[in-house]
Design an enzyme around this catalytic site. Structure first.
Site, short mmCIF file in Angstrom:
data_model
loop_
_atom_site.label_atom_id
_atom_site.label_comp_id
_atom_site.label_asym_id
_atom_site.label_seq_id
_atom_site.Cartn_x
_atom_site.Cartn_y
_atom_site.Cartn_z
N ARG A 44 12.28 32.52 41.29
CA ARG A 44 12.78 31.15 41.12
C ARG A 44 13.25 30.55 42.45
NH1 ARG A 44 14.39 30.45 35.65
NH2 ARG A 44 12.72 31.36 34.38
N ASP A 150 25.10 19.49 30.16
CA ASP A 150 24.45 20.70 30.66
C ASP A 150 24.80 20.85 32.13
OD1 ASP A 150 21.97 22.53 29.43
OD2 ASP A 150 22.07 22.55 31.61
#
Length: 280
Positions: A44, A150
């Site tokens: 990632r 979030d």
């Protein structure tokens, strides 16, 4: 991983680098990465390192330290996984419609106000599913809203836009598709957009659950599903205690199918199928 595969890596990634990532992620977001996540972290973050035209993880992590929160958010966004769809774990929404909302209509009859918090809203499918249930279940004249937050600012932006590939609707009935979504055509074929009347009752925002919560409204129901899987037990205990502090007596908490409050919090009673009620 074999020595050969390690030697093929584009960027040098030492145990020391992974340790730095673990510390940053835990200190900033309370997320506890174990050693099984090492390859995920490499894959990632390599994209971010490549984008910044850097040569190593060490160089990138020095950059993170120097930039502060702005780059911390990019790092967290890269590592956390956001995979969801509408009406995921549909039994939660059935219980919300048939049991929770009727109870709130009775208990909140004087204020005619309901607030539901989607904490860890990802790309927005969960809060829109909640909004659909509210629209279908609430008596006219009530003030019902969804607060959707979030840690990942990118997914919050996706939620605000309300545009999705049609495969995200696999949990939605044909009736609901027609009632609540606009079908794309031309260049937007294969996509849908949620109707404005749903967007109007959702307030999206970026929020780190480990920080102060600027939510001023009283909260009746909290959805926190597939969020605490990233946290260690002490962090989970602290978070669920804070949730209990914000909920009224008998307020409801919904968590993910692989999560549990067993030996984490004694402030909720399990009603079944990862649905909890506040008891103290």
């Amino acid at each position: 991983m074999s020595v050969q595969r390690m030697s093929e890596r584009e960027f040098d990634f030492k145990d020391q680098d992974f340790g730095r990532v673990k510390t940053i992620v835990y200190d900033f977001a309370g997320i506890d990465l174990n050693d099984s996540k090492k390859n995920l972290v490499y894959n990632r973050l390599s994209k971010r390192i490549r984008f910044l035209n850097m040569q190593s993880f060490s160089e990138y992590l020095d950059f993170v330290d120097s930039q502060g929160e702005a780059e911390f958010v990019h790092l967290i966004n890269a590592i956390t996984t956001n995979l969801t769809f509408f009406f995921r774990e549909n039994h939660h929404f059935d219980y919300l419609a048939k049991t929770v909302i009727p109870g709130l209509v009775e208990s909140n009859s004087s204020s005619k106000k309901i607030r539901i918090w989607s904490a860890g809203c990802s790309t927005g499918e969960e809060p829109y599913s909640i909004a659909i249930v509210l629209k279908e279940s609430m008596p006219p004249g009530w003030d019902a809203k969804v607060i959707a937050t979030d840690l990942d600012s990118n997914v919050v932006n996706t939620g605000q836009m309300g545009v999705y590939k049609t495969d995200r609707l696999k949990g939605v009935s044909e009736e609901r598709k027609k009632r609540w979504f606009l079908k794309g055509s031309g260049s937007q074929a294969g996509f849908v957009k949620v109707k404005p009347e749903l967007q109007d009752i959702i307030e999206f925002g970026q929020l780190n659950l480990m920080n102060d919560w600027p939510i001023k409204d009283s909260i009746d129901v909290i959805f926190c599903r597939n969020v605490v899987i990233y946290f260690n037990k002490p962090t989970q205990t602290k978070l669920f205690s804070r949730y209990a502090d914000r909920l009224p007596d008998n307020g409801h908490l919904f968590i993910g199918h692989s999560e549990s409050l067993y030996k984490v919090s004694d402030r909720f009673e399990l009603l079944g199928q990862t649905i909890y009620k506040k008891v103290k």
